[in-house]
Design a protein around this motif. Sequence first.
Motif, PDB file in Angstrom:
ATOM      1  N   LEU A   1       7.750  14.252  -1.713  1.00 15.40           N
ATOM      2  CA  LEU A   1       8.934  13.707  -1.259  1.00 15.40           C
ATOM      3  C   LEU A   1       8.681  13.428   0.173  1.00 15.40           C
ATOM      4  CD1 LEU A   1      11.935  15.729  -2.780  1.00 15.40           C
ATOM      5  CD2 LEU A   1      11.005  13.138  -3.272  1.00 15.40           C
ATOM      6  N   ARG A   2       8.070  14.352   1.034  1.00 13.90           N
ATOM      7  CA  ARG A   2       7.854  14.024   2.367  1.00 13.90           C
ATOM      8  C   ARG A   2       6.834  13.110   2.563  1.00 13.90           C
ATOM      9  NH1 ARG A   2       5.361  18.446   3.556  1.00 13.90           N
ATOM     10  NH2 ARG A   2       7.274  19.866   3.841  1.00 13.90           N
ATOM     11  N   GLU A   3       5.968  12.887   1.749  1.00 20.37           N
ATOM     12  CA  GLU A   3       5.052  11.731   1.926  1.00 20.37           C
ATOM     13  C   GLU A   3       5.692  10.367   1.703  1.00 20.37           C
ATOM     14  OE1 GLU A   3       0.896  10.168  -0.397  1.00 20.37           O
ATOM     15  OE2 GLU A   3       2.015  12.225  -0.713  1.00 20.37           O
ATOM     16  N   MET A   4       6.588  10.205   0.573  1.00 25.12           N
ATOM     17  CA  MET A   4       7.187   9.305   0.325  1.00 25.12           C
ATOM     18  C   MET A   4       8.092   8.757   1.552  1.00 25.12           C
ATOM     19  SD  MET A   4       8.188   9.770  -3.654  1.00 25.12           S
ATOM     20  CE  MET A   4       9.165   8.427  -3.805  1.00 25.12           C
ATOM     21  N   ALA A   5       8.842   9.737   2.073  1.00 27.68           N
ATOM     22  CA  ALA A   5       9.626   9.395   3.338  1.00 27.68           C
ATOM     23  C   ALA A   5       8.731   8.862   4.346  1.00 27.68           C
ATOM     24  CB  ALA A   5      10.309  10.693   3.766  1.00 27.68           C
ATOM     25  N   GLU A   6       7.742   9.374   4.670  1.00 28.69           N
ATOM     26  CA  GLU A   6       6.622   8.848   5.718  1.00 28.69           C
ATOM     27  C   GLU A   6       6.155   7.525   5.329  1.00 28.69           C
ATOM     28  OE1 GLU A   6       4.022  11.867   6.059  1.00 28.69           O
ATOM     29  OE2 GLU A   6       5.027  13.114   7.184  1.00 28.69           O
ATOM     30  N   ARG A   7       6.011   7.344   4.329  1.00 28.38           N
ATOM     31  CA  ARG A   7       5.077   6.036   3.754  1.00 28.38           C
ATOM     32  C   ARG A   7       6.151   5.094   3.503  1.00 28.38           C
ATOM     33  NH1 ARG A   7       2.275   6.188  -2.000  1.00 28.38           N
ATOM     34  NH2 ARG A   7       1.423   7.818  -0.877  1.00 28.38           N
ATOM     35  N   TYR A   8       7.696   4.980   3.265  1.00 25.32           N
ATOM     36  CA  TYR A   8       8.363   3.947   2.834  1.00 25.32           C
ATOM     37  C   TYR A   8       9.598   3.927   3.888  1.00 25.32           C
ATOM     38  CZ  TYR A   8       6.021   4.542  -1.543  1.00 25.32           C
ATOM     39  OH  TYR A   8       5.302   4.516  -2.560  1.00 25.32           O
ATOM     40  N   GLN A   9       9.686   4.567   4.884  1.00 22.52           N
ATOM     41  CA  GLN A   9      10.864   4.791   5.706  1.00 22.52           C
ATOM     42  C   GLN A   9      10.791   3.133   6.538  1.00 22.52           C
ATOM     43  OE1 GLN A   9       9.161   7.659   9.485  1.00 22.52           O
ATOM     44  NE2 GLN A   9      10.784   8.195   7.874  1.00 22.52           N
ATOM     45  N   GLY A  10       9.786   2.721   6.750  1.00 19.26           N
ATOM     46  CA  GLY A  10       9.677   1.563   7.682  1.00 19.26           C
ATOM     47  C   GLY A  10      10.047  -0.013   6.670  1.00 19.26           C
ATOM     48  N   ARG A  11      10.370   0.341   5.404  1.00 21.83           N
ATOM     49  CA  ARG A  11      10.565  -1.021   4.544  1.00 21.83           C
ATOM     50  C   ARG A  11      11.986  -1.480   4.929  1.00 21.83           C
ATOM     51  NH1 ARG A  11       8.719  -1.886  -0.459  1.00 21.83           N
ATOM     52  NH2 ARG A  11      10.785  -2.051  -1.373  1.00 21.83           N
ATOM     53  N   PRO A  12      12.160  -2.925   4.899  1.00 24.59           N
ATOM     54  CA  PRO A  12      13.582  -3.481   5.075  1.00 24.59           C
ATOM     55  C   PRO A  12      14.549  -2.655   3.937  1.00 24.59           C
ATOM     56  CG  PRO A  12      11.702  -5.019   5.304  1.00 24.59           C
ATOM     57  CD  PRO A  12      11.000  -3.815   4.720  1.00 24.59           C
ATOM     58  N   GLU A  13      13.987  -2.492   2.992  1.00 20.26           N
ATOM     59  CA  GLU A  13      14.923  -2.167   1.624  1.00 20.26           C
ATOM     60  C   GLU A  13      15.375  -0.625   2.048  1.00 20.26           C
ATOM     61  OE1 GLU A  13      12.545  -5.350   0.435  1.00 20.26           O
ATOM     62  OE2 GLU A  13      12.202  -3.550   1.463  1.00 20.26           O
ATOM     63  N   ALA A  14      14.482   0.092   2.654  1.00 20.28           N
ATOM     64  CA  ALA A  14      14.845   1.599   3.065  1.00 20.28           C
ATOM     65  C   ALA A  14      15.885   1.928   4.234  1.00 20.28           C
ATOM     66  CB  ALA A  14      13.444   2.277   3.039  1.00 20.28           C
ATOM     67  N   GLN A  15      16.312   0.838   4.896  1.00 16.74           N
ATOM     68  CA  GLN A  15      17.146   1.011   5.828  1.00 16.74           C
ATOM     69  C   GLN A  15      18.617   1.110   5.328  1.00 16.74           C
ATOM     70  OE1 GLN A  15      15.337   1.157   8.879  1.00 16.74           O
ATOM     71  NE2 GLN A  15      13.785   0.790   7.345  1.00 16.74           N
ATOM     72  N   GLY A  16      19.589   1.825   6.373  1.00 16.64           N
ATOM     73  CA  GLY A  16      20.918   2.245   6.033  1.00 16.64           C
ATOM     74  C   GLY A  16      21.260   3.553   6.396  1.00 16.64           C
ATOM     75  N   ALA A  17      22.685   3.687   6.190  1.00 11.38           N
ATOM     76  CA  ALA A  17      23.083   4.834   6.580  1.00 11.38           C
ATOM     77  C   ALA A  17      23.466   5.988   5.225  1.00 11.38           C
ATOM     78  CB  ALA A  17      24.528   4.994   7.182  1.00 11.38           C
ATOM     79  N   PRO A  18      23.419   7.350   5.425  1.00 15.29           N
ATOM     80  CA  PRO A  18      23.665   8.252   4.271  1.00 15.29           C
ATOM     81  C   PRO A  18      24.949   7.599   3.543  1.00 15.29           C
ATOM     82  CG  PRO A  18      22.606   9.239   5.818  1.00 15.29           C
ATOM     83  CD  PRO A  18      23.106   8.137   6.554  1.00 15.29           C
TER      84      PRO A  18
END
Length: 214
Positions: free
Chosen positions: A171-188
Motif C-alpha cells: 500500500l505504501r508503494e502504491m501511494a508513492e507511485r500513484y499520488q501524482g495521477r490527476p485521478e488520484a487528487q481530492g480530499a478524504p
Amino acid sequence: MTSPAPSEPNPEPTFADRVYRSTSGIVGGAFLLALTLLLAGDAMLRGEGRTPWLALAGLLLVVPLVLAFTIRPAVYANEDRLRIRNPFRSILLPWAAVADVRAGYSSEVFTQEGAKYQLWAVPVSLRQRKRAARRAARASQDDPHGRTSVTADVRDSASRVAPSDQNVADLREMAERYQGRPEAQGAPQIRWAYEIIAPAAVGLVLFVVLAATG
C-alpha cells in the motif's frame, strides 16, 4: 469526406481493486454468527414470557457488531484511491491525500492533514512478525564453507516478511507511485456505516427496555 479522428487511448488504464481482508477474522465471525443464531433461535422457539423478545433484541444488537468487527473490515486499493471499510466507518482516500502507511502494533494510514485511520482489515500479528524475523535471520547466515546461503528462503524474500507488513509495504508503494495521477487528487471522504449502527442501536434500546421492565 474526412474520417473522424481516432480517440486517444488511455495511457494508464486503471486496474481492478486489490482487496485486503483478514481470513482469520472472517472465519471467526462466521463461527460467532452461527453460534449466535443457534442460541437465539433456540431461545425464540422454546423460550417463554419475555425470553423470545430478549433473544430478538440480542440478535439485533449482537449480529451487526459481529459483522462490523469480523466480516465487514476490508481495504480496497487501485490506481486512484484507497478505500478503507472499518467497523463503523468507510474512508475514501485519494492517493494524493495519503502521507504514509505504517504498521506498528496496528496498521495505520496517515493523511496529509495529519489524520490517522486504522486498517482493521490488515491486523498485525506479532507472532507472524517474529516468525518472519527468524526466517530472515536464518537466511542471512553464511553456510559452513563461508558462502552466503542461497536456499529457497533467500530466493523467496516474501517468506521472510510477515503478511501484514508485506500488505502495508504494498500500500505504501502504491501511494508513492500513484499520488501524482490527476485521478488520484481530492480530499478524504468519510461515511458512517448506518446499516451497522442503526440495528445495533435498536437492539440495545429494546434489550434495555425489556430488561428494565421485566
